[in-house]
Scaffold this active site. Structure first.
Site, short mmCIF file in Angstrom:
data_model
loop_
_atom_site.label_atom_id
_atom_site.label_comp_id
_atom_site.label_asym_id
_atom_site.label_seq_id
_atom_site.Cartn_x
_atom_site.Cartn_y
_atom_site.Cartn_z
N GLY A 7 0.87 -1.18 0.00
CA GLY A 7 0.00 0.00 0.00
C GLY A 7 0.90 1.22 0.00
N ARG A 82 -11.35 5.24 5.89
CA ARG A 82 -12.72 5.71 6.07
C ARG A 82 -12.89 7.15 5.59
NH1 ARG A 82 -13.72 6.41 12.52
NH2 ARG A 82 -11.59 6.88 13.14
N ARG A 88 -14.53 2.53 11.47
CA ARG A 88 -13.49 1.65 10.92
C ARG A 88 -14.10 0.29 10.57
NH1 ARG A 88 -11.16 4.48 15.26
NH2 ARG A 88 -9.25 5.63 14.78
N VAL A 118 -1.93 -2.83 9.54
CA VAL A 118 -2.38 -1.46 9.80
C VAL A 118 -3.81 -1.25 9.28
CG1 VAL A 118 -1.83 0.99 9.42
CG2 VAL A 118 0.01 -0.67 9.59
N SER A 119 -4.16 -1.94 8.19
CA SER A 119 -5.46 -1.74 7.55
C SER A 119 -6.60 -1.96 8.55
CB SER A 119 -5.63 -2.72 6.39
OG SER A 119 -4.49 -2.71 5.56
N ASP A 148 -2.84 5.58 18.99
CA ASP A 148 -3.83 6.10 19.94
C ASP A 148 -3.13 6.69 21.17
OD1 ASP A 148 -5.73 5.17 18.15
OD2 ASP A 148 -5.91 3.23 19.15
N ARG A 151 -1.79 10.06 20.31
CA ARG A 151 -2.89 11.03 20.32
C ARG A 151 -3.31 11.38 21.75
NH1 ARG A 151 -6.02 8.35 15.10
NH2 ARG A 151 -4.93 9.60 13.56
N HIS A 175 -8.95 -0.83 18.64
CA HIS A 175 -8.66 0.39 17.90
C HIS A 175 -9.94 0.88 17.22
CE1 HIS A 175 -6.44 3.31 15.60
NE2 HIS A 175 -6.77 2.74 14.45
P1 NAD Z 1 -4.99 5.09 0.76
O1 NAD Z 1 -6.22 4.90 -0.06
O2 NAD Z 1 -4.27 6.38 0.67
O3 NAD Z 1 -3.95 3.95 0.38
C1 NAD Z 1 -4.28 2.60 0.27
C2 NAD Z 1 -3.46 2.00 -0.87
O4 NAD Z 1 -3.68 0.59 -0.90
C3 NAD Z 1 -3.84 2.55 -2.25
O5 NAD Z 1 -2.71 3.14 -2.87
C4 NAD Z 1 -4.32 1.32 -3.00
O6 NAD Z 1 -4.01 1.33 -4.39
C5 NAD Z 1 -3.59 0.21 -2.27
N1 NAD Z 1 -4.19 -1.12 -2.45
C6 NAD Z 1 -5.49 -1.47 -2.47
N2 NAD Z 1 -5.63 -2.79 -2.68
C7 NAD Z 1 -4.37 -3.29 -2.77
C8 NAD Z 1 -3.84 -4.59 -2.97
N3 NAD Z 1 -4.63 -5.66 -3.10
N4 NAD Z 1 -2.51 -4.75 -3.02
C9 NAD Z 1 -1.68 -3.67 -2.90
N5 NAD Z 1 -2.12 -2.42 -2.71
C10 NAD Z 1 -3.45 -2.23 -2.64
O7 NAD Z 1 -5.40 4.75 2.26
P2 NAD Z 1 -4.58 5.14 3.59
O8 NAD Z 1 -5.08 6.42 4.12
O9 NAD Z 1 -3.13 4.94 3.33
O10 NAD Z 1 -5.11 4.01 4.60
C11 NAD Z 1 -4.75 2.66 4.40
C12 NAD Z 1 -5.41 1.78 5.46
O11 NAD Z 1 -4.85 2.04 6.75
C13 NAD Z 1 -6.93 2.01 5.61
O12 NAD Z 1 -7.59 0.78 5.82
C14 NAD Z 1 -7.01 2.86 6.86
O13 NAD Z 1 -8.26 2.75 7.51
C15 NAD Z 1 -5.90 2.26 7.69
N6 NAD Z 1 -5.37 3.08 8.77
C16 NAD Z 1 -5.08 2.45 9.93
C17 NAD Z 1 -4.55 3.14 10.99
C18 NAD Z 1 -4.21 2.42 12.26
O14 NAD Z 1 -3.91 3.05 13.26
N7 NAD Z 1 -4.23 1.10 12.29
C19 NAD Z 1 -4.33 4.53 10.88
C20 NAD Z 1 -4.64 5.16 9.68
C21 NAD Z 1 -5.15 4.42 8.62
#
Ligand code: NAD
Length: 308
Positions: A7, A82, A88, A118-119, A148, A151, A175
């Site tokens: 990602g 989101r 989430r 992370v997702s 968290d 924050r 989370h």
């Molecule tokens: P984003 O849309 O900017 O980036 C996600 C990327 O994943 C995109 O570039 C997309 O092309 C890629 N992707 C999708 N399917 C894929 C696959 N099968 N293989 C490879 N790449 C793929 O989103 P973001 O803001 O970077 O957020 C990413 C994730 O992290 C989200 O699920 C978000 O909710 C989560 N997140 C978690 C936390 C945490 O604390 N755990 C904090 C922030 C965001």
């Protein structure tokens, strides 16, 4: 030390940038499904190397997992974030398929990796990674509590009108907006309980602001945040890569700890070269235990939506 970040979106790229700036990894592979996207982000980041003074090599690839082979640590940030007003948990439909596929592709090429999920919904995606791979429990870690807690410290410092380095505190539990358990009783300013410096009402406000920390930013930005999430992931990666045995709350598989079983939820752990070196069991009071129990019920409800 080779690190893969799947990602190359907002969080993945920020995470790669912080890892590179901290200069402890020899290589970071950024992988994304979007054609040319990871290559572009990697090139842009590499063009900051001479300016920011790092030697980490950042390589981008469009879904070519052979380039990730032999990674010591892999991070999954792929999936949708989101939008304002979403929880989430609502992301599970799309993200579960992505995380499952990505985790097994990574495992094929890096069977000895430590995996950081992370997702979102992160606790459930971490649980899914346990079901979808054959990795031992110490090598699957969900990142949420580190963010968290950062924050929480930000909100505590704001309420105390103190520098953040004076403040310590930790958030455990799920989370999610309702699942987080900020440990206000144990939060301190230079070892002194923060309750000595502010009213219970103000402390309650700090706790509420912390729990909706992600939602507040999503509303302001139109999508979820990336700098603090990326920095939090890079701190976990560094603790593992440099065998720091540093304590962070992380989502880990519990087998009896905190009186819970078969669930991934945020608890304090020590991170080192083996991933989770130790789950730290701290003494919680009755109220905190009740919050953890409620939080776990929420996580289990989301886990029940998984088809594994
Ligand atoms: P984003 O849309 O900017 O980036 C996600 C990327 O994943 C995109 O570039 C997309 O092309 C890629 N992707 C999708 N399917 C894929 C696959 N099968 N293989 C490879 N790449 C793929 O989103 P973001 O803001 O970077 O957020 C990413 C994730 O992290 C989200 O699920 C978000 O909710 C989560 N997140 C978690 C936390 C945490 O604390 N755990 C904090 C922030 C965001």
């Amino acid at each position: 030390m080779k690190v893969t970040v799947v990602g190359a979106g907002a969080v993945g790229a920020s995470c790669a940038e912080y890892i590179a700036i901290k200069n402890f990894a020899s290589e970071v592979v950024l992988l994304d499904i979007k054609d040319g996207f990871a290559e572009g982000k990697a090139m842009d980041l590499m063009q900051t190397a001479s300016l920011n003074g790092f030697d980490t090599r950042i390589v981008g690839t469009t879904n070519e997992y052979s380039k990730t082979a032999g990674s010591d640590i892999c991070v999954i940030t792929s999936g949708i974030p989101r939008k304002p007003g979403m929880t989430r948990e609502e992301l599970i439909g799309i993200n579960a398929g992505i995380v499952k596929e990505v985790a097994s592709n990574l495992e094929k090429h890096s069977p000895d990796m430590v995996l950081i999920v992370v997702s979102n919904p992160m606790d459930t995606m971490t649980y899914l990674a346990h079901k979808a791979t054959g990795l031992p429990k110490n090598r699957i870690i969900g990142m949420g509590g580190a963010l968290d807690s950062a924050r929480f410290k930000y909100r505590l410092a704001e309420a105390l009108d103190a520098p953040i380095s004076d403040v310590d505190g930790m958030v455990i539990g799920g989370h999610s907006d309702t699942g987080m358990v900020p440990l206000t009783r144990l939060a301190t300013r230079n070892s002194v309980p923060v309750s000595q410096f502010m009213s219970q009402d103000r402390l309650q406000q700090v706790m509420e602001d912390t729990k909706v920390g992600g939602a507040t930013l999503t509303k302001l930005l139109g999508t979820s945040a990336w700098y603090a999430p990326g920095a939090a992931v890079s701190s976990l990666v560094q603790a593992i890569a440099c065998d720091q045995k540093k304590m962070f709350p992380c989502s880990v598989m519990l087998e009896g700890e905190y009186d819970m079983n078969d669930i991934c939820i945020g608890v304090p752990v020590l991170l080192g070269k083996n991933g989770i070196e130790k789950i730290v069991e701290i003494e919680l009071n009755a109220e905190e235990k009740a919050h953890m129990k409620e939080s776990a019920e929420g996580v289990r409800k989301t886990n029940d939506l998984l088809e594994v």
